[in-house]
Scaffold this motif. Structure first.
Motif, PDB file in Angstrom:
ATOM      1  N   ALA A 174       0.929  -1.325  -0.562  1.00  0.00           N
ATOM      2  CA  ALA A 174      -0.132  -0.360  -0.468  1.00  0.00           C
ATOM      3  C   ALA A 174       0.872   0.955  -0.200  1.00  0.00           C
ATOM      4  CB  ALA A 174      -0.990   0.195   1.295  1.00  0.00           C
ATOM      5  N   PRO A 175       1.775   1.325   1.147  1.00  0.00           N
ATOM      6  CA  PRO A 175       2.799   2.753   0.355  1.00  0.00           C
ATOM      7  C   PRO A 175       3.232   3.257  -0.140  1.00  0.00           C
ATOM      8  CG  PRO A 175       3.061   1.487   2.616  1.00  0.00           C
ATOM      9  CD  PRO A 175       2.008   0.398   2.649  1.00  0.00           C
ATOM     10  N   GLY A 176       3.711   1.719  -1.075  1.00  0.00           N
ATOM     11  CA  GLY A 176       4.721   2.348  -2.298  1.00  0.00           C
ATOM     12  C   GLY A 176       3.442   2.414  -3.048  1.00  0.00           C
ATOM     13  N   ALA A 177       2.000   1.658  -3.301  1.00  0.00           N
ATOM     14  CA  ALA A 177       0.761   2.247  -4.524  1.00  0.00           C
ATOM     15  C   ALA A 177       0.788   3.096  -3.985  1.00  0.00           C
ATOM     16  CB  ALA A 177       0.056   0.759  -4.181  1.00  0.00           C
ATOM     17  N   ILE A 178       0.577   3.696  -3.049  1.00  0.00           N
ATOM     18  CA  ILE A 178      -0.246   4.895  -3.490  1.00  0.00           C
ATOM     19  C   ILE A 178       0.934   6.530  -3.150  1.00  0.00           C
ATOM     20  CG2 ILE A 178      -0.673   6.994  -1.266  1.00  0.00           C
ATOM     21  CD1 ILE A 178      -1.669   4.282   0.590  1.00  0.00           C
ATOM     22  N   ALA A 179       2.079   6.126  -3.175  1.00  0.00           N
ATOM     23  CA  ALA A 179       3.194   7.148  -3.455  1.00  0.00           C
ATOM     24  C   ALA A 179       3.269   6.910  -5.033  1.00  0.00           C
ATOM     25  CB  ALA A 179       4.260   6.573  -3.031  1.00  0.00           C
ATOM     26  N   PHE A 180       2.688   5.872  -5.586  1.00  0.00           N
ATOM     27  CA  PHE A 180       3.229   5.523  -7.214  1.00  0.00           C
ATOM     28  C   PHE A 180       2.072   6.681  -7.304  1.00  0.00           C
ATOM     29  CE2 PHE A 180       2.181   3.645 -10.963  1.00  0.00           C
ATOM     30  CZ  PHE A 180       3.395   3.509 -11.926  1.00  0.00           C
ATOM     31  N   LEU A 181       1.054   6.616  -7.448  1.00  0.00           N
ATOM     32  CA  LEU A 181      -0.132   7.479  -7.722  1.00  0.00           C
ATOM     33  C   LEU A 181      -0.234   9.052  -8.134  1.00  0.00           C
ATOM     34  CD1 LEU A 181      -3.543   5.037  -6.279  1.00  0.00           C
ATOM     35  CD2 LEU A 181      -2.247   5.985  -8.597  1.00  0.00           C
ATOM     36  N   LEU A 182       0.514   9.711  -6.625  1.00  0.00           N
ATOM     37  CA  LEU A 182       0.678  10.559  -5.968  1.00  0.00           C
ATOM     38  C   LEU A 182       2.107  11.338  -6.888  1.00  0.00           C
ATOM     39  CD1 LEU A 182      -0.353  10.685  -2.380  1.00  0.00           C
ATOM     40  CD2 LEU A 182      -1.576  11.198  -4.683  1.00  0.00           C
ATOM     41  N   THR A 183       3.121  10.483  -7.475  1.00  0.00           N
ATOM     42  CA  THR A 183       4.404  11.522  -7.608  1.00  0.00           C
ATOM     43  C   THR A 183       4.816  11.094  -9.499  1.00  0.00           C
ATOM     44  OG1 THR A 183       6.008  10.086  -6.393  1.00  0.00           O
ATOM     45  CG2 THR A 183       5.248  11.375  -4.985  1.00  0.00           C
ATOM     46  N   ARG A 184       5.843  11.935  -9.696  1.00  0.00           N
ATOM     47  CA  ARG A 184       6.922  10.819 -10.649  1.00  0.00           C
ATOM     48  C   ARG A 184       8.549  10.703 -10.067  1.00  0.00           C
ATOM     49  NH1 ARG A 184       2.951  11.836 -14.999  1.00  0.00           N
ATOM     50  NH2 ARG A 184       1.533  13.199 -14.787  1.00  0.00           N
ATOM     51  N   ARG A 185       8.764  10.849  -9.241  1.00  0.00           N
ATOM     52  CA  ARG A 185      10.148  11.477  -9.220  1.00  0.00           C
ATOM     53  C   ARG A 185       9.968  10.184  -8.143  1.00  0.00           C
ATOM     54  NH1 ARG A 185      12.376  14.905  -7.203  1.00  0.00           N
ATOM     55  NH2 ARG A 185      11.092  15.864  -6.517  1.00  0.00           N
ATOM     56  N   PHE A 186      11.196   8.996  -9.054  1.00  0.00           N
ATOM     57  CA  PHE A 186      11.092   7.373  -7.392  1.00  0.00           C
ATOM     58  C   PHE A 186      11.739   8.446  -6.041  1.00  0.00           C
ATOM     59  CE2 PHE A 186      13.293   4.224  -5.658  1.00  0.00           C
ATOM     60  CZ  PHE A 186      12.905   3.380  -5.596  1.00  0.00           C
ATOM     61  N   ALA A 187      13.121   9.720  -6.379  1.00  0.00           N
ATOM     62  CA  ALA A 187      12.862   9.678  -4.913  1.00  0.00           C
ATOM     63  C   ALA A 187      12.179  10.722  -4.210  1.00  0.00           C
ATOM     64  CB  ALA A 187      14.136  11.109  -4.921  1.00  0.00           C
ATOM     65  N   ALA A 188      10.928  11.163  -4.372  1.00  0.00           N
ATOM     66  CA  ALA A 188      10.053  11.530  -3.760  1.00  0.00           C
ATOM     67  C   ALA A 188       8.804  10.371  -3.634  1.00  0.00           C
ATOM     68  CB  ALA A 188       9.523  12.548  -4.568  1.00  0.00           C
ATOM     69  N   MET A 189       8.516   8.944  -4.207  1.00  0.00           N
ATOM     70  CA  MET A 189       7.995   8.407  -4.191  1.00  0.00           C
ATOM     71  C   MET A 189       8.764   7.342  -3.026  1.00  0.00           C
ATOM     72  SD  MET A 189       7.040   4.995  -6.964  1.00  0.00           S
ATOM     73  CE  MET A 189       6.397   3.554  -5.965  1.00  0.00           C
TER      74      MET A 189
END
Length: 275
Positions: free
Chosen positions: A205-220
């Motif tokens: 879930a944390p990675g999936a949520i971050a994937f929806l909200l960001t475009r850069r991996f560091a921000a993810m």
């Protein structure tokens, strides 16, 4: 104000807040890699497959985390071996392997007499963690977070394009099996608190949520860690007032955050399309 701070005044609640703070960063960072690599089901499979290792370790009188770690590795390596030497797709292999190992663990558990509570193994016992659990979770999570933090570019390259990673000289085999070992170790760190079944939510879930909200991996990575920490602390706090189990409450919060992130992503895409 004093009443709102009441959950932080009990030692068992303090331990619960502490252990979720220890495991959340490592699980969230790993979650980002699993989502990008398409290994979400691998996290699910490995978390279920540790059960026979836990039971066998109890029967042998050795630390449960050793059995859990070895069983997780057997599941991950066995899945890779069968996939590479058969025509069956990886998701099918994982489904067969993890369900078989989980079933074996249940059968083994029914054949022994012990004080080992199956509910605590499956769903965790966050309100009953002790000093040993905190040290185990802290050391494993710290090592996992350190490895992923130092080598995140190598793991990222391997996740996106293994062929390119091999061409530029990265040790792709080491990265592949190293990530599997890190996955097993992270599940071991969460075993006493989140449990086998619910640990999969922290791994996806944390990675999936971050994937929806960001475009850069560091921000993810940063968003994943923030989501994991927030959901963990908020879930334990809410569970205290609801008289509920903390781990399922955390999962419900993660699910709500995922749905909110999905709705926000859809809204953004509609705005871009209409513009």
């Amino acid at each position: 104000m004093t009443e709102l701070l009441m959950p932080f005044q009990f030692p068992f609640m303090q331990n619960a807040f502490l252990i979720v703070t220890l495991i959340a960063p490592a699980a969230a960072m790993l979650s980002a890699f699993l989502v990008l690599k398409g290994w979400a089901l691998m996290g699910d499979a490995t978390s279920h497959a540790v059960l026979p290792g836990v039971v066998l370790a109890y029967m042998a009188g050795i630390p449960l985390i050793i059995g859990a770690f070895l069983a997780g590795l057997v599941c991950a390596l066995g899945t890779g071996f069968i996939k590479d030497n058969s025509r069956i797709k990886q998701d099918t292999v994982m489904g067969v392997v993890f369900s078989g190992m989980f079933g074996a663990g249940i059968v083994l558990y029914t054949q022994i007499e012990s004080s080992l509570h199956l509910d605590h193994i499956l769903f965790g016992n966050m309100l009953g963690v002790g000093t040993d659990d905190l040290w185990t979770a802290g050391l494993i999570s710290g090592a996992v977070a350190l490895i992923l933090g130092v080598k995140w570019r190598d793991f990222l390259t391997h996740a996106f394009d293994p062929v390119q990673a091999r061409m530029i000289g990265l040790p792709t085999t080491l990265l592949h099996y190293g990530l599997l070992a890190i996955l097993s170790a992270t599940i071991v760190a969460m075993l006493s608190s989140v449990g086998i079944i619910l640990s999969v939510a922290y791994l996806i879930a944390p990675g999936a949520i971050a994937f929806l909200l960001t475009r850069r991996f560091a921000a993810m990575l940063l968003v994943s860690i923030t989501v994991a920490l927030f959901s963990g602390i908020a879930g334990i706090y809410a569970a205290f007032w609801l008289d509920a189990s903390p781990a399922p409450t955390i999962v419900l919060i993660l699910t709500g955050l995922f749905l909110a992130a999905l709705a926000l992503r859809q809204l953004r895409e509609r705005r871009v399309t209409s513009a």
